[in-house]
Motif scaffolding. Structure first.
Motif, PDB file in Angstrom:
ATOM      1  N   HIS A 131      -9.073   8.038   1.782  1.00  0.00           N
ATOM      2  CA  HIS A 131      -8.085   8.375   2.800  1.00  0.00           C
ATOM      3  C   HIS A 131      -8.673   8.371   4.204  1.00  0.00           C
ATOM      4  O   HIS A 131      -9.706   8.978   4.472  1.00  0.00           O
ATOM      5  N   VAL A 132      -7.970   7.679   5.075  1.00  0.00           N
ATOM      6  CA  VAL A 132      -8.301   7.598   6.493  1.00  0.00           C
ATOM      7  C   VAL A 132      -7.646   8.754   7.231  1.00  0.00           C
ATOM      8  O   VAL A 132      -6.499   9.128   6.930  1.00  0.00           O
ATOM      9  N   GLY A 133      -8.378   9.321   8.205  1.00  0.00           N
ATOM     10  CA  GLY A 133      -7.768  10.296   9.099  1.00  0.00           C
ATOM     11  C   GLY A 133      -7.027   9.596  10.225  1.00  0.00           C
ATOM     12  O   GLY A 133      -5.814   9.625  10.311  1.00  0.00           O
ATOM     13  N   THR A 193       0.817  -1.203   0.000  1.00  0.00           N
ATOM     14  CA  THR A 193       0.000   0.000   0.000  1.00  0.00           C
ATOM     15  C   THR A 193       0.857   1.262   0.000  1.00  0.00           C
ATOM     16  O   THR A 193       1.992   1.264   0.487  1.00  0.00           O
ATOM     17  N   ALA A 194       0.287   2.348  -0.507  1.00  0.00           N
ATOM     18  CA  ALA A 194       0.951   3.641  -0.420  1.00  0.00           C
ATOM     19  C   ALA A 194       0.709   4.317   0.924  1.00  0.00           C
ATOM     20  O   ALA A 194       1.241   5.398   1.169  1.00  0.00           O
ATOM     21  N   HIS A 195      -0.079   3.666   1.807  1.00  0.00           N
ATOM     22  CA  HIS A 195      -0.409   4.278   3.099  1.00  0.00           C
ATOM     23  C   HIS A 195      -0.124   3.332   4.261  1.00  0.00           C
ATOM     24  O   HIS A 195      -1.034   2.913   4.982  1.00  0.00           O
ATOM     25  N   PRO A 196       1.155   2.961   4.461  1.00  0.00           N
ATOM     26  CA  PRO A 196       1.503   2.173   5.648  1.00  0.00           C
ATOM     27  C   PRO A 196       1.301   3.013   6.902  1.00  0.00           C
ATOM     28  O   PRO A 196       1.254   4.246   6.845  1.00  0.00           O
ATOM     29  N   LYS A 197       1.205   2.325   8.034  1.00  0.00           N
ATOM     30  CA  LYS A 197       1.003   3.012   9.306  1.00  0.00           C
ATOM     31  C   LYS A 197       2.077   2.572  10.303  1.00  0.00           C
ATOM     32  O   LYS A 197       2.227   1.383  10.587  1.00  0.00           O
ATOM     33  N   ARG A 198       2.791   3.550  10.852  1.00  0.00           N
ATOM     34  CA  ARG A 198       3.797   3.275  11.868  1.00  0.00           C
ATOM     35  C   ARG A 198       3.177   3.402  13.245  1.00  0.00           C
ATOM     36  O   ARG A 198       2.553   4.425  13.574  1.00  0.00           O
ATOM     37  N   PHE A 226      -6.010   2.131   4.993  1.00  0.00           N
ATOM     38  CA  PHE A 226      -6.542   1.375   6.113  1.00  0.00           C
ATOM     39  C   PHE A 226      -6.166   2.115   7.388  1.00  0.00           C
ATOM     40  O   PHE A 226      -5.650   3.233   7.338  1.00  0.00           O
ATOM     41  N   ALA A 227      -6.458   1.518   8.543  1.00  0.00           N
ATOM     42  CA  ALA A 227      -6.144   2.171   9.803  1.00  0.00           C
ATOM     43  C   ALA A 227      -5.613   1.143  10.781  1.00  0.00           C
ATOM     44  O   ALA A 227      -5.822  -0.065  10.632  1.00  0.00           O
ATOM     45  N   ILE A 228      -4.907   1.637  11.811  1.00  0.00           N
ATOM     46  CA  ILE A 228      -4.533   0.795  12.936  1.00  0.00           C
ATOM     47  C   ILE A 228      -4.969   1.488  14.221  1.00  0.00           C
ATOM     48  O   ILE A 228      -5.141   2.716  14.267  1.00  0.00           O
ATOM     49  N   THR A 229      -5.154   0.693  15.273  1.00  0.00           N
ATOM     50  CA  THR A 229      -5.293   1.203  16.620  1.00  0.00           C
ATOM     51  C   THR A 229      -4.246   0.492  17.479  1.00  0.00           C
ATOM     52  O   THR A 229      -3.394  -0.228  16.953  1.00  0.00           O
ATOM     53  N   LEU A 271      -7.629  -2.191  10.859  1.00  0.00           N
ATOM     54  CA  LEU A 271      -9.006  -1.915  10.461  1.00  0.00           C
ATOM     55  C   LEU A 271      -9.078  -1.870   8.940  1.00  0.00           C
ATOM     56  O   LEU A 271      -8.468  -1.020   8.301  1.00  0.00           O
ATOM     57  N   TRP A 272      -9.841  -2.816   8.362  1.00  0.00           N
ATOM     58  CA  TRP A 272      -9.931  -2.973   6.910  1.00  0.00           C
ATOM     59  C   TRP A 272     -11.166  -2.289   6.357  1.00  0.00           C
ATOM     60  O   TRP A 272     -12.218  -2.249   7.008  1.00  0.00           O
TER      61      TRP A 272
END
Length: 460
Positions: free
Chosen positions: A264-266, A150-155, A202-205, A210-211
């Motif tokens: 896009h996810v915030g 993905t172009a939107h990984p989450k750290r 996507f998102a993470i917590t 979160l898909w």
């Protein structure tokens, strides 16, 4: 007001026209005072066609990185470089041997992890680049990455791990991946979904991935004609999925929602009662299909890169205990490209930063809009009518921060006629005051997609 017919008849508007070459410039003029703690590089990615070539779709053009080096109140240099991928050198994405995931545009985002910088596009492998924007080459993390990235990984700010996924047109349709803080790919698993959907973000917590399994699915016919290979699928349904990311092979808890699409996810977080809250930019079916019709015509585009339409900031609250979900619009103005303090990713954040007025069908001015998600209020910085702005990236002020918005917003603005660009810096705590500084860039920078701030210490 720019529509697809105007684009096809007269060409791209000035602020989106590709530049013909790569340049370097040093000692850039500065208006105002650059905060001395802004010492590092701002780098932004976007499509830029090669001279004499056309990709048919603006958003499919080869990736070009634009970088500005700031140090202790000075703007030391600007440079731009194409990402030299397999596609840049003329290799097809699909050939006799199948899909070549190195033959991609790498034109969507640029991120940093474990002392490496990657240019990203969601259909292929990441491309490593140097701090001076030279291309190193494709990266599959020692052969462990066998899908797109993905172009939107989450750290995760607590662990330093980088969470990401790859989606595909054919099985496996969705695969979850995790890099450790040292940059090693330590976990991959397939996530079962019914079809190949276009999952841009996507998102993470703290505990979940979160898909977004939404009704835009793979279409073979437009792909065969060189068009965008996805379209609205009325029969697919829409759902959000929660997957414990701290439990290997954990099942996904799916929540049915009203049909929509999200580019896009915030952000997302877990509240005190164990519910998961997701804030994202939502397109209704009607707005998405209108937008997609515009985007998938030859040469079609939007003012802020590749996304436009009446997209609203929206909130979903998911309750894993009951299986219930609620939905609500947080505002009535169209926005896109939400960003936040990276140290709040996956945790409750008070502030979210967006841009508005970038829809080519809109007559409004472009602006940066700051949402206070606690008070429910919003501040903004409006640009003049002849200027377009891209995504605003938050940069924390450093040690001793007084609050979550103690920092700066950095973005590139470009005149609508393509005559000039600036890098502007705003105080994130006081948007209405306008820029505290602006760097005059040596050329017009085409309005593109996503960027990042890479602070020092680091390579010089």
């Amino acid at each position: 007001m720019i529509d697809a017919v105007t684009v096809e008849r007269y060409g791209l508007p000035g602020h989106l026209r590709s530049v013909p070459d790569e340049i370097d410039a040093v000692g850039l003029p500065v208006t105002g005072v650059l905060p001395p703690e802004l010492t590092g590089r701002y780098v932004r990615n976007g499509p830029n066609a090669l001279p004499g070539q056309s990709t048919g779709l603006f958003q499919a053009g080869p990736g070009m990185l634009h970088g500005v080096r700031l140090r202790e109140g000075r703007a030391e240099w600007y440079r731009n470089r194409w990402v030299r991928t397999g596609a840049f050198h003329g290799r097809p994405f699909v050939g006799p041997a199948g899909i070549d995931r190195t033959a991609v545009s790498a034109n969507t985002h640029v991120v940093h992890h474990a002392d490496r910088i990657f240019a990203l596009v969601e259909v292929g492998l990441p491309y490593e680049v140097t701090p001076d924007l030279g291309t190193v080459g494709p990266c599959d993390f020692g052969g462990r990455l066998t899908t797109a990235m993905t172009a939107h990984p989450k750290r995760d700010p607590a662990t330093g791990e980088l969470h990401f996924f790859g989606y595909g047109m054919f099985p496996p349709y969705l695969t979850y991946h995790r890099l450790d803080a040292k940059g090693e790919l330590v976990h991959s698993r397939e996530v079962a979904v019914a079809a190949g959907t276009m999952m841009h973000d996507f998102a993470i917590t703290e505990h979940y991935a979160l898909w977004l399994d939404l009704p835009v699915t793979f279409r073979l016919e437009p792909a065969g004609r060189g068009g965008m290979p996805y379209g609205w699928d009325e029969g697919h349904g829409a759902r959000l999925g929660l997957m414990r990311r701290d439990v290997p092979d954990a099942p996904v808890h799916w929540f049915e929602i009203e049909p929509c699409f999200v580019f896009h996810v915030g952000n997302a977080y877990e509240d005190d009662s164990g519910r998961v809250v997701l804030d994202a930019v939502r397109y209704s079916p009607e707005e998405f299909t209108s937008l997609w019709s515009l985007l998938t015509r030859s040469g079609a585009l939007t003012g802020a890169g590749a996304v436009a339409g009446r997209a609203l900031l929206h909130r979903w609250t998911l309750d894993p205990a009951t299986g219930g979900v609620t939905e609500e619009a947080l505002d009535s103005q169209e926005v896109e490209f939400p960003t936040l303090d990276d140290e709040r990713i996956g945790r409750r954040a008070r502030y979210l930063y967006t841009v508005t007025g970038t829809d080519p069908r809109s007559v409004g001015r472009c602006a940066i809009v700051k949402y206070d998600l606690v008070s429910g209020t919003a501040d903004r910085h409006d640009l003049d009518a002849d200027t377009v702005i891209g995504e605003a990236v938050f940069v924390a002020s450093g040690d001793g921060r007084r609050g979550e918005d103690d920092g700066w917003l950095v973005s590139v603005t470009t005149r609508r006629d393509g005559s000039a660009s600036r890098l502007i810096v705003l105080d994130a705590a006081d948007l209405p005051a306008g820029p505290v500084a602006a760097v005059e860039l040596p050329r017009a920078v085409p309005t593109g997609f996503h960027g990042s701030w890479f602070p020092d210490p680091g390579p010089t």
